[in-house]
Design a protein around this motif. Structure first.
Motif, short mmCIF file in Angstrom:
data_model
loop_
_atom_site.label_atom_id
_atom_site.label_comp_id
_atom_site.label_asym_id
_atom_site.label_seq_id
_atom_site.Cartn_x
_atom_site.Cartn_y
_atom_site.Cartn_z
N GLY A 81 0.82 -1.21 0.00
CA GLY A 81 0.00 0.00 0.00
C GLY A 81 0.85 1.25 0.00
N LYS A 82 0.18 2.40 -0.06
CA LYS A 82 0.87 3.68 -0.21
C LYS A 82 1.08 4.42 1.11
CE LYS A 82 -1.02 4.36 -4.86
NZ LYS A 82 -1.82 5.26 -5.75
N ASN A 83 0.61 3.85 2.21
CA ASN A 83 0.63 4.61 3.46
C ASN A 83 1.43 3.91 4.56
OD1 ASN A 83 -1.19 6.71 2.49
ND2 ASN A 83 -2.78 5.14 2.57
N VAL A 84 2.56 3.33 4.18
CA VAL A 84 3.46 2.73 5.16
C VAL A 84 4.61 3.71 5.40
CG1 VAL A 84 5.01 0.82 5.68
CG2 VAL A 84 2.86 0.40 4.47
N LEU A 85 4.80 4.07 6.67
CA LEU A 85 5.83 5.05 7.03
C LEU A 85 6.85 4.43 7.97
CD1 LEU A 85 3.60 8.20 7.73
CD2 LEU A 85 4.66 7.51 5.56
N LEU A 86 8.10 4.75 7.73
CA LEU A 86 9.20 4.36 8.62
C LEU A 86 9.84 5.63 9.13
CD1 LEU A 86 11.11 2.24 9.84
CD2 LEU A 86 12.43 2.32 7.71
N ASN A 87 9.64 5.92 10.41
CA ASN A 87 10.11 7.17 11.00
C ASN A 87 9.61 8.39 10.22
OD1 ASN A 87 11.62 5.79 13.03
ND2 ASN A 87 13.27 5.45 11.55
N GLY A 88 8.37 8.30 9.74
CA GLY A 88 7.75 9.42 9.04
C GLY A 88 7.98 9.46 7.55
N ASP A 89 8.84 8.59 7.01
CA ASP A 89 9.14 8.57 5.58
C ASP A 89 8.42 7.40 4.91
OD1 ASP A 89 10.85 10.77 5.81
OD2 ASP A 89 12.54 9.48 6.35
N GLN A 90 7.86 7.66 3.72
CA GLN A 90 7.12 6.62 3.01
C GLN A 90 8.05 5.52 2.52
OE1 GLN A 90 5.40 7.79 -0.73
NE2 GLN A 90 3.91 6.12 -0.75
N ALA A 95 12.70 -1.34 2.94
CA ALA A 95 13.69 -0.43 3.51
C ALA A 95 14.32 -1.08 4.73
CB ALA A 95 13.05 0.91 3.89
N PRO A 96 15.60 -0.79 5.01
CA PRO A 96 16.22 -1.30 6.24
C PRO A 96 15.63 -0.61 7.46
CG PRO A 96 17.72 0.18 5.09
CD PRO A 96 16.55 -0.01 4.19
N VAL A 97 15.46 -1.37 8.54
CA VAL A 97 14.91 -0.84 9.78
C VAL A 97 16.03 -0.72 10.80
CG1 VAL A 97 13.25 -1.20 11.64
CG2 VAL A 97 12.67 -1.88 9.31
N LYS A 98 16.21 0.47 11.33
CA LYS A 98 17.23 0.69 12.35
C LYS A 98 16.63 0.58 13.74
CE LYS A 98 20.23 3.58 9.49
NZ LYS A 98 20.94 4.88 9.36
N ASN A 100 15.26 1.30 17.34
CA ASN A 100 14.42 2.36 17.89
C ASN A 100 13.56 3.05 16.84
OD1 ASN A 100 15.69 1.89 20.43
ND2 ASN A 100 17.37 3.25 19.83
N SER A 101 13.28 2.38 15.73
CA SER A 101 12.46 2.97 14.67
C SER A 101 10.97 2.87 15.00
CB SER A 101 12.73 2.28 13.33
OG SER A 101 14.02 2.57 12.85
N PHE A 102 10.20 3.81 14.41
CA PHE A 102 8.74 3.78 14.54
C PHE A 102 8.14 3.43 13.18
CE2 PHE A 102 4.41 5.40 14.79
CZ PHE A 102 4.02 4.97 16.06
N VAL A 103 7.29 2.41 13.16
CA VAL A 103 6.66 1.94 11.92
C VAL A 103 5.16 2.16 12.04
CG1 VAL A 103 6.28 -0.04 10.40
CG2 VAL A 103 8.45 0.18 11.64
N SER A 104 4.55 2.72 10.99
CA SER A 104 3.10 2.92 11.00
C SER A 104 2.54 2.58 9.63
CB SER A 104 2.75 4.37 11.37
OG SER A 104 3.28 5.27 10.41
N SER A 105 1.29 2.12 9.62
CA SER A 105 0.59 1.81 8.38
C SER A 105 -0.78 2.47 8.42
CB SER A 105 0.45 0.30 8.20
OG SER A 105 -0.12 -0.30 9.36
#
Length: 270
Positions: A81-90, A95-98, A100-105
């Protein structure tokens, strides 16, 4: 003067050689990139030693790897989908996850995080999980999950979590987990495979058996999302490298014939 001409000739030849090698490297890089393709993730139930996590739409959480550096990569995020964010970035595909990251969908979007395999001391902490549905396979890594109402500790287990404003529902598909309320972390309830449990802000129920049809009904949301990954198509890469090699040979052969001075045959008489 002759030495100057020879020097200029050799310098020019070296420069041409460097440019030619740079061109070859550029062409190979282009072919490698063109050999990449996006394909569906086929076996979404397969987990490495670090395990994986899948989340439904309209939810978010923060990930921590205990004893890991803040900037260390702890896994890979795959987006649907088009609304997956990793630390606020689409995130469009992955993408690699570092740490303490925040993931939202958001709406009509889901995500999958595959954690990097580590040694037996691996520990993943999930917090700020305040709403939504998630599916987790912890594999051999300890997952410490905190929702609005509950704290869950799981290793070598597969579970699904559904968090609403009123309660947290947990369903265990395999393995054994420990569940406790956030208010009273001194006491926990053991939940085994094919059992479910509900936790509210102040109470925790006893585990109940799951009906077979209930399992699939609760997991149907995973079918709404198709996840992809980028892989290298080695057939395209090999074919491209062969074409580049043929072009390079043709260029070198042409230079050899064109740069040799007079053509062959008998010397001409004036």
């Amino acid at each position: 003067m002759g030495s100057t001409k020879n020097k200029s000739f050799f310098c020019m030849r070296d420069e041409l050689s460097v440019n030619f090698h740079s061109w070859l490297l550029l062409m190979l890089a282009v072919w490698l990139l063109s050999g990449c393709k996006t394909v569906p993730i086929q076996d979404r139930n397969f987990a490495e030693n670090g395990g994986f996590w899948e989340q439904d739409e309209n939810m978010g959480f923060r990930l921590h790897r205990n004893a890991g550096a803040s900037g260390a990569v702890i896994g890979t995020l795959y987006a649907s989908g088009k609304n997956v964010l990793l630390n606020g970035d689409q995130v469009k595909v992955s993408a690699p996850v570092k740490n303490n990251s925040f993931v939202s969908s958001g709406m009509q979007s889901g995500a999958r995080i595959e954690f990097k395999a580590t040694d037996s001391t691996c520990s993943i902490r999930v917090d700020q999980f305040n709403s939504g549905k998630a599916y987790a396979d912890t594999s051999s890594c300890l997952h410490d999950i905190e929702t609005l109402h509950a704290r869950i500790q799981a290793r070598n287990a597969v579970l699904q979590i559904n968090v609403s404003q009123q309660q947290t529902d947990i369903m265990v598909l395999s393995g054994t987990i420990e569940v406790m309320t956030r208010e009273d972390t001194g006491q926990f309830v053991v939940v085994r495979a094919d059992q479910k449990i509900t936790v509210t802000p102040n109470t925790i129920d006893q585990p109940h058996a799951l009906a077979p049809d209930e399992i699939w009904q609760r997991m149907r949301w995973r079918e709404d999302f198709q996840l992809y990954k980028t892989v290298v198509d080695w057939r395209k890469v090999v074919a491209g490298a062969a074409i580049v090699a043929l072009v390079a040979v043709a260029i070198l052969f042409g230079k050899g014939r064109g740069g040799g001075g007079h053509g062959g045959g008998f010397p001409r008489h004036r």
